[in-house]
Motif scaffolding. Structure first.
Motif, PDB file in Angstrom:
ATOM      1  N   ILE A  78       0.872  -1.179   0.000  1.00 36.90           N
ATOM      2  CA  ILE A  78       0.000   0.000   0.000  1.00 36.90           C
ATOM      3  C   ILE A  78       0.907   1.227   0.000  1.00 36.90           C
ATOM      4  O   ILE A  78       1.747   1.384   0.893  1.00 36.90           O
ATOM      5  CB  ILE A  78      -1.004   0.000   1.172  1.00 36.90           C
ATOM      6  CG1 ILE A  78      -1.910   1.246   1.119  1.00 36.90           C
ATOM      7  CG2 ILE A  78      -0.310  -0.134   2.515  1.00 36.90           C
ATOM      8  CD1 ILE A  78      -3.120   1.140   2.031  1.00 36.90           C
ATOM      9  N   ALA A  79       0.783   2.060  -1.011  1.00 36.08           N
ATOM     10  CA  ALA A  79       1.652   3.228  -1.169  1.00 36.08           C
ATOM     11  C   ALA A  79       0.829   4.503  -1.052  1.00 36.08           C
ATOM     12  O   ALA A  79      -0.081   4.739  -1.854  1.00 36.08           O
ATOM     13  CB  ALA A  79       2.372   3.179  -2.517  1.00 36.08           C
ATOM     14  N   PHE A  80       1.146   5.297  -0.049  1.00 39.07           N
ATOM     15  CA  PHE A  80       0.533   6.611   0.148  1.00 39.07           C
ATOM     16  C   PHE A  80      -0.978   6.522   0.306  1.00 39.07           C
ATOM     17  O   PHE A  80      -1.707   7.418  -0.123  1.00 39.07           O
ATOM     18  CB  PHE A  80       0.908   7.562  -1.004  1.00 39.07           C
ATOM     19  CG  PHE A  80       2.353   7.452  -1.409  1.00 39.07           C
ATOM     20  CD1 PHE A  80       3.354   7.699  -0.491  1.00 39.07           C
ATOM     21  CD2 PHE A  80       2.705   7.047  -2.684  1.00 39.07           C
ATOM     22  CE1 PHE A  80       4.699   7.555  -0.841  1.00 39.07           C
ATOM     23  CE2 PHE A  80       4.036   6.906  -3.047  1.00 39.07           C
ATOM     24  CZ  PHE A  80       5.040   7.165  -2.119  1.00 39.07           C
ATOM     25  N   GLY A  81      -1.456   5.430   0.902  1.00 38.04           N
ATOM     26  CA  GLY A  81      -2.895   5.252   1.055  1.00 38.04           C
ATOM     27  C   GLY A  81      -3.345   4.895   2.459  1.00 38.04           C
ATOM     28  O   GLY A  81      -4.502   5.103   2.794  1.00 38.04           O
ATOM     29  N   ILE A  82      -2.443   4.383   3.297  1.00 41.05           N
ATOM     30  CA  ILE A  82      -2.885   3.923   4.610  1.00 41.05           C
ATOM     31  C   ILE A  82      -3.376   5.083   5.467  1.00 41.05           C
ATOM     32  O   ILE A  82      -4.254   4.909   6.315  1.00 41.05           O
ATOM     33  CB  ILE A  82      -1.762   3.129   5.327  1.00 41.05           C
ATOM     34  CG1 ILE A  82      -2.312   2.367   6.537  1.00 41.05           C
ATOM     35  CG2 ILE A  82      -0.610   4.040   5.718  1.00 41.05           C
ATOM     36  CD1 ILE A  82      -3.263   1.251   6.209  1.00 41.05           C
ATOM     37  N   ARG A  83      -2.847   6.275   5.256  1.00 37.05           N
ATOM     38  CA  ARG A  83      -3.293   7.411   6.066  1.00 37.05           C
ATOM     39  C   ARG A  83      -4.726   7.835   5.726  1.00 37.05           C
ATOM     40  O   ARG A  83      -5.375   8.543   6.483  1.00 37.05           O
ATOM     41  CB  ARG A  83      -2.339   8.600   5.916  1.00 37.05           C
ATOM     42  CG  ARG A  83      -2.422   9.311   4.595  1.00 37.05           C
ATOM     43  CD  ARG A  83      -1.480  10.512   4.520  1.00 37.05           C
ATOM     44  NE  ARG A  83      -1.684  11.235   3.283  1.00 37.05           N
ATOM     45  CZ  ARG A  83      -1.148  10.890   2.114  1.00 37.05           C
ATOM     46  NH1 ARG A  83      -0.355   9.841   2.043  1.00 37.05           N
ATOM     47  NH2 ARG A  83      -1.395  11.586   1.024  1.00 37.05           N
ATOM     48  N   ASN A  84      -5.237   7.385   4.562  1.00 33.92           N
ATOM     49  CA  ASN A  84      -6.606   7.727   4.169  1.00 33.92           C
ATOM     50  C   ASN A  84      -7.645   6.751   4.711  1.00 33.92           C
ATOM     51  O   ASN A  84      -8.840   6.981   4.542  1.00 33.92           O
ATOM     52  CB  ASN A  84      -6.715   7.760   2.637  1.00 33.92           C
ATOM     53  CG  ASN A  84      -5.764   8.757   2.010  1.00 33.92           C
ATOM     54  OD1 ASN A  84      -5.584   9.858   2.521  1.00 33.92           O
ATOM     55  ND2 ASN A  84      -5.127   8.371   0.917  1.00 33.92           N
ATOM     56  N   VAL A  85      -7.194   5.658   5.312  1.00 28.58           N
ATOM     57  CA  VAL A  85      -8.112   4.630   5.805  1.00 28.58           C
ATOM     58  C   VAL A  85      -8.653   5.045   7.168  1.00 28.58           C
ATOM     59  O   VAL A  85      -7.890   5.374   8.079  1.00 28.58           O
ATOM     60  CB  VAL A  85      -7.389   3.272   5.908  1.00 28.58           C
ATOM     61  CG1 VAL A  85      -8.323   2.213   6.489  1.00 28.58           C
ATOM     62  CG2 VAL A  85      -6.876   2.840   4.533  1.00 28.58           C
ATOM     63  N   ILE A  86      -9.968   5.019   7.307  1.00 27.18           N
ATOM     64  CA  ILE A  86     -10.591   5.479   8.555  1.00 27.18           C
ATOM     65  C   ILE A  86     -10.208   4.575   9.717  1.00 27.18           C
ATOM     66  O   ILE A  86      -9.740   5.040  10.754  1.00 27.18           O
ATOM     67  CB  ILE A  86     -12.117   5.548   8.395  1.00 27.18           C
ATOM     68  CG1 ILE A  86     -12.481   6.633   7.368  1.00 27.18           C
ATOM     69  CG2 ILE A  86     -12.793   5.843   9.738  1.00 27.18           C
ATOM     70  CD1 ILE A  86     -13.942   6.645   6.979  1.00 27.18           C
TER      71      ILE A  86
END
Length: 239
Positions: free
Chosen positions: A126-134
């Protein structure tokens, strides 16, 4: 104003990324000075994949990492998942141009609820996406569930700059230049969200502990490019 409210309400969602999809790749290159490509190659190398491995790429977006995975290792098969239809449409076009459609499949999905059986994949990214996961902890637990024993996870994420002589200019870049340039080029306030989400992401040691709580063993955490980005490498234990 109505458009700004609508985007703000969808911060980090598929709808927000739909709004910036057409300029997303260009802005990634521009805002990272092209370093994002190098970071993805480091993530692929960290997985130490065998030929023919099956990999799950979460928050695949426009498929940059999925393509890097397929290019980097012989016969690797990638399933990319993302909540943004517009990003996936662009990704599919790129995959087709690279003649990788037989090895890369892209589809709508949510990292918090993966529609795959246990131990389905040899690796996950996962690249640059985990911070967007609630619910980040739930997503990490789902990743651990679908990894086979011994399977690796590589996570790339942007950082709030820490200490050192480059910290102040880096903070000014993230908090001033990125939102202004992103809004100007993309025509959307979504890059204000990028600034806020980087600032809100936990320190590396805290996120590493979240990975451990999901049942994965953290192998290493690498700080990349003057601490602008971190690479987390973890593995599902062999038991």
């Amino acid at each position: 104003m109505a458009n700004e409210v609508q985007v703000a309400a969808a911060d980090g969602s598929g709808a927000m990324f739909d709004a910036i999809a057409r300029r997303y790749d260009f802005l990634n290159r521009l805002l990272s000075f092209g370093l994002d490509r190098r970071w993805r190659r480091r993530a692929v190398a960290a997985l130490e994949l065998a030929p023919g491995s099956r990999v799950l790429d979460l928050a695949t977006g426009t498929a940059d990492l999925a393509i890097e995975l397929a290019r980097g290792v012989d016969r690797v098969r990638v399933e990319g998942v993302d909540p943004s239809p517009e990003m996936l449409e662009i990704g599919r076009a790129k995959v087709s141009r690279e003649r990788l459609s037989k090895r890369i499949v892209l589809g709508l999905g949510d990292a918090q609820s993966l529609d795959y059986p246990d131990a389905s994949f040899d690796a996950a990214t996962i690249a640059f996406g985990i911070r967007n996961v609630i619910d980040r902890q739930r997503a990490l637990s789902e990743i651990a569930r679908v990894l086979r024993p011994g399977g690796r996870l590589a996570v790339l994420e942007l950082n709030e700059p820490g200490s050192g002589w480059l910290a102040l200019p880096a903070r000014l870049y993230i908090h001033r230049v990125v939102p202004l340039l992103g809004s100007w080029v993309a025509g959307s306030p979504a890059y204000r969200y990028l600034e806020r989400s980087i600032a809100a992401f936990p320190p590396a040691e805290v996120f590493a502990e979240q990975i451990r709580r999901a049942g994965l063993e953290v192998i290493r955490v690498e700080s990349l490019s003057f601490a602008a980005c971190s690479l987390f490498v973890a593995e599902r234990p062999q038991r």
